[in-house]
Every structure is written in C-alpha cells, then in structure tokens.
Design a protein around this motif. Structure first.
Motif, PDB file in Angstrom:
ATOM      1  N   HIS A  49     -89.800  50.406  35.356  1.00 29.82           N
ATOM      2  CA  HIS A  49     -88.931  51.149  36.275  1.00 29.82           C
ATOM      3  C   HIS A  49     -88.837  50.369  37.581  1.00 29.82           C
ATOM      4  O   HIS A  49     -89.841  49.864  38.090  1.00 29.82           O
ATOM      5  CB  HIS A  49     -89.514  52.542  36.512  1.00 29.82           C
ATOM      6  N   GLU A  54     -91.409  55.389  43.052  1.00 28.93           N
ATOM      7  CA  GLU A  54     -91.264  56.426  42.036  1.00 28.93           C
ATOM      8  C   GLU A  54     -92.276  56.257  40.903  1.00 28.93           C
ATOM      9  O   GLU A  54     -92.514  57.201  40.152  1.00 28.93           O
ATOM     10  CB  GLU A  54     -89.834  56.421  41.491  1.00 28.93           C
ATOM     11  N   ARG A  55     -92.866  55.089  40.786  1.00 26.34           N
ATOM     12  CA  ARG A  55     -93.930  54.873  39.798  1.00 26.34           C
ATOM     13  C   ARG A  55     -95.270  55.401  40.313  1.00 26.34           C
ATOM     14  O   ARG A  55     -96.213  55.558  39.535  1.00 26.34           O
ATOM     15  CB  ARG A  55     -94.046  53.373  39.475  1.00 26.34           C
ATOM     16  N   GLU A 137     -90.791  56.767  34.716  1.00 29.39           N
ATOM     17  CA  GLU A 137     -91.200  56.165  35.983  1.00 29.39           C
ATOM     18  C   GLU A 137     -92.703  55.888  36.039  1.00 29.39           C
ATOM     19  O   GLU A 137     -93.131  54.842  36.538  1.00 29.39           O
ATOM     20  CB  GLU A 137     -90.808  57.091  37.149  1.00 29.39           C
TER      21      GLU A 137
END
Length: 385
Positions: A49, A54-55, A137
């Motif tokens: 991702h 967002e990970r 994600e």
C-alpha cells in the motif's frame, strides 16, 4: 453465559477458520522507522500500500476502530497426487499458489465471520467492519503477531505453533471492543537456516526482507529478470518456498482442512514447453484460479523459458527459436535468446547467422542487449569447437 469474544471464537471454528486472535486498534507506529528505512534503501517490492501512514494508523482507514480480528487458514504442503509422467520437463508454483486463489478463500471466510458476529451482536449498537487480506493497508504479519496467532520469524513470515508458516492471513477492523490476546515473541533463537539457505541472500537477518532480491518477487516482475537471479529460480515459475522448507518450525507440517486449497497437479506443476505458446483463453481456464496468475501469462512464460534453460531441456531449442522469430514481446524474445545460449552445445554458423539477423531486427534496447550477450557466448563456443 459466554462472552461475545468466546462466541466469536466458537463461530470461527464452525466456519472452518483454523486460528483466530484479537488485538487493539492501537497504531502500529513502532513499524514506522523500519518501513521508512526499507523504502529509502529500495528494499520494498512496490506491491505494498502506497500511503505509509495508512499502514500504521487504523483510525485513518476506519471510523472509530476498537479492535482488529486476525485469522489464519492453514494450507497443504504436499500433493495427494502427482502429475502424470509424460517425460516432459515441468515447472512448479510455490505452495501459497496451490488451489483456489487464497484471497478469494479468505474473503469468503471473513464475510461468513462478519455475518456471524452481526448475528451475535444484534442487540448492540450498529457494528461495522473492514476486512482485508494481503493487499489491504495494514501489515498482515504485524496484525497477526500482535493478535497472538504466532511470531514473526527471521524470514519475515508469521510462524504459528500449530501450522508453522504455512498459513494465509487476513484481518478485520471493527468498532467492537474485544479483549486483546497476548502477542507472541520471536522464538527463532540462534537458528539462521532461512537466512543461510536463501539463494539470493534476500533475508536481512532481523526479520526484514530486501524484497527486490527475493526470488518470489523476481518471478512476479514483468520485465526482464536480472541475469543474477535466473539460475537461482531453478524450475519454479512462481514464488519461492525455500525459507519455509528449511525452517524447523515447518518440519512435518501438512494440513488438508480446506478442499479449495488442494492443488491440481497439472496446474501447479505444468509442463514447461506448452506454456510458451498457450493462448489467453486456455491460460485463463488452466491457471486463472491460481493466486500465481495475478500478473498475467507473460511473467510465467518468461519464467518457463528460464526454467527450460535451468533444467537443460535442449528439446525446447526449436520452440525458442520460433519465439525469437515470431513473438511480439521483447521480454520473451530476449529471454529466449539468453536460453538458446545456455542450451546450445553444438553451435553452428547457421545459428549464429539467425541470431545476428534477429539482433539486427530487434528494436528494444534491453532485448538487443540479450541478443548481443547470447551471441558473445555462442561465438565463444563456436571458436572452441
């Protein structure tokens, strides 16, 4: 009266989920420095991702997350039946690509689990879920480790006590607060077998991977495979199992819980030569259900050419010459030229002339380089004869 968590665990077992764990939706910010270093050193695969934050932060991808449910499905490591003995050389897909695409299997199991939780939590306020597998994600292994499913080994894979690392992972973010399970710490000790046996030395020794050097990554690229890696893939045309096969935690692990995961021998160990000219429709019918088909047929055909050279299948030379003459794709033409130089023992002036003409007509610079290198090798052999 059992708790909601206990009821969810029972429901997961009836659905056929082999292992389930729960963790909080707290950030995974402890991964940030490592992930940034991976990116800066160009050790990432590019399949991850793209937005780093967002990970790391579940709240950026889900409204008011409270928990993450991690699941694992064990997959088989041995075939019940071997492919027919035809005398033809065969390639192979790594075990994670046996059976129906695991993304589909995991999504189905998580959808069933979400339906079960909705029924169990019917009296609660509105419950929400976000299921993810592989391409989501969050890091599957990081979530699974924190949820107590297993530990992250030196090969970067999640290793469960019951099933070793032969598991598919998925996770579900939810707004339901569940009591978290206890994370499992690394148990590799002084063992470095995965690191020692990795042919391209892709494992960095601390559980991280230089993905660009990983043979699994190399089999999934679309361009020319760097020559360094070609002999190392041997006859594997998708993925790599070596760091799992040598792991002591995987000794004797072979589970057949899910019929959809059982391999079709002719699909996961296909004859190599027919792959070179397979049509799109036939490819979709034979390989479309496999996770290993996600990049299309060209990388697998390129890998099949390399595998034919590695297994010294000289009977493939006429077909390789035909590819050079007629295939519209530079990667296939150039890789075939490399394979011809590996396979040809008795070089003839006619072969040299053919290759020179093909090189003169080649308009792709990388393919042209492959022809030039092949001609150098063939001319050396001709002068030695």
């Amino acid at each position: 009266m059992p708790t909601l968590k206990e009821q969810v665990i029972a429901a997961s077992q009836s659905i056929g989920i082999n292992k389930i764990g729960f963790t909080t939706a707290a950030p995974f910010d402890y991964l940030e420095a490592s992930l940034k270093e991976q990116q800066q050193n160009d050790h990432s695969s590019g399949f991850e991702h793209k937005i780093l934050e967002e990970r790391l932060y579940p709240e950026l991808i889900f409204d008011q997350p409270k928990s993450i449910i991690a699941i694992a499905l064990a997959y088989p490591t041995k075939m019940a039946n071997k492919p027919a003995r035809t005398g033809a050389k065969r390639g192979s897909f790594a075990r994670a690509s046996w059976g129906i695409d695991y993304h589909d299997i995991l999504r189905d199991k998580m959808a069933q689990l979400i339906d079960a939780i909705k029924d169990l939590a019917a009296d609660d306020a509105e419950v929400t879920f976000k299921p993810m597998v592989d391409t989501g994600e969050l890091s599957d292994v990081a979530v699974a480790q924190r949820a107590g499913l297993g530990f992250i080994g030196l090969n970067g894979l999640l290793i469960t006590p019951e099933f070793g690392s032969y598991v598919y992972l998925g996770e579900i973010i939810t707004n339901i607060p569940f009591e978290p399970d206890v994370p499992m710490s690394n148990q590799c000790g002084s063992c470095t077998r995965c690191i020692d046996y990795c042919p391209p030395s892709a494992l960095m020794g601390d559980g991280r991977l230089n993905a660009k050097r990983c043979l699994s990554y190399q089999t999934q690229t679309k361009g020319f495979m760097p020559e360094e890696y070609r002999p190392k893939i041997r006859s594997v045309i998708y993925g790599c199992d070596i760091c799992q096969q040598v792991c002591p935690f995987n000794k004797g692990k072979d589970f057949h819980f899910h019929p959809d995961m059982e391999p079709d021998p002719e699909s996961v160990m296909p004859e190599l030569q027919p792959l070179l000219t397979i049509g799109n429709k036939e490819f979709k019918v034979k390989f479309g259900h496999l996770a290993g088909s996600w990049r299309g047929k060209k990388p697998l055909q390129r890998n099949a050419i390399i595998a034919l050279a590695n297994v010294k299948d000289r009977s493939a030379v006429p077909q390789l010459l035909q590819l050079i003459d007629t295939d519209p794709r530079p990667v296939i033409r150039g890789t075939a030229a490399w394979a011809i130089a590996q396979l040809t023992r008795d070089v003839t002036p006619e072969l040299i002339t053919f290759m020179q003409q093909a090189e003169a007509q080649e308009i792709d610079p990388e393919a042209q380089g492959e022809f030039q290198n092949a001609l150098l090798k063939l001319n050396e052999q001709l002068s030695e004869n």
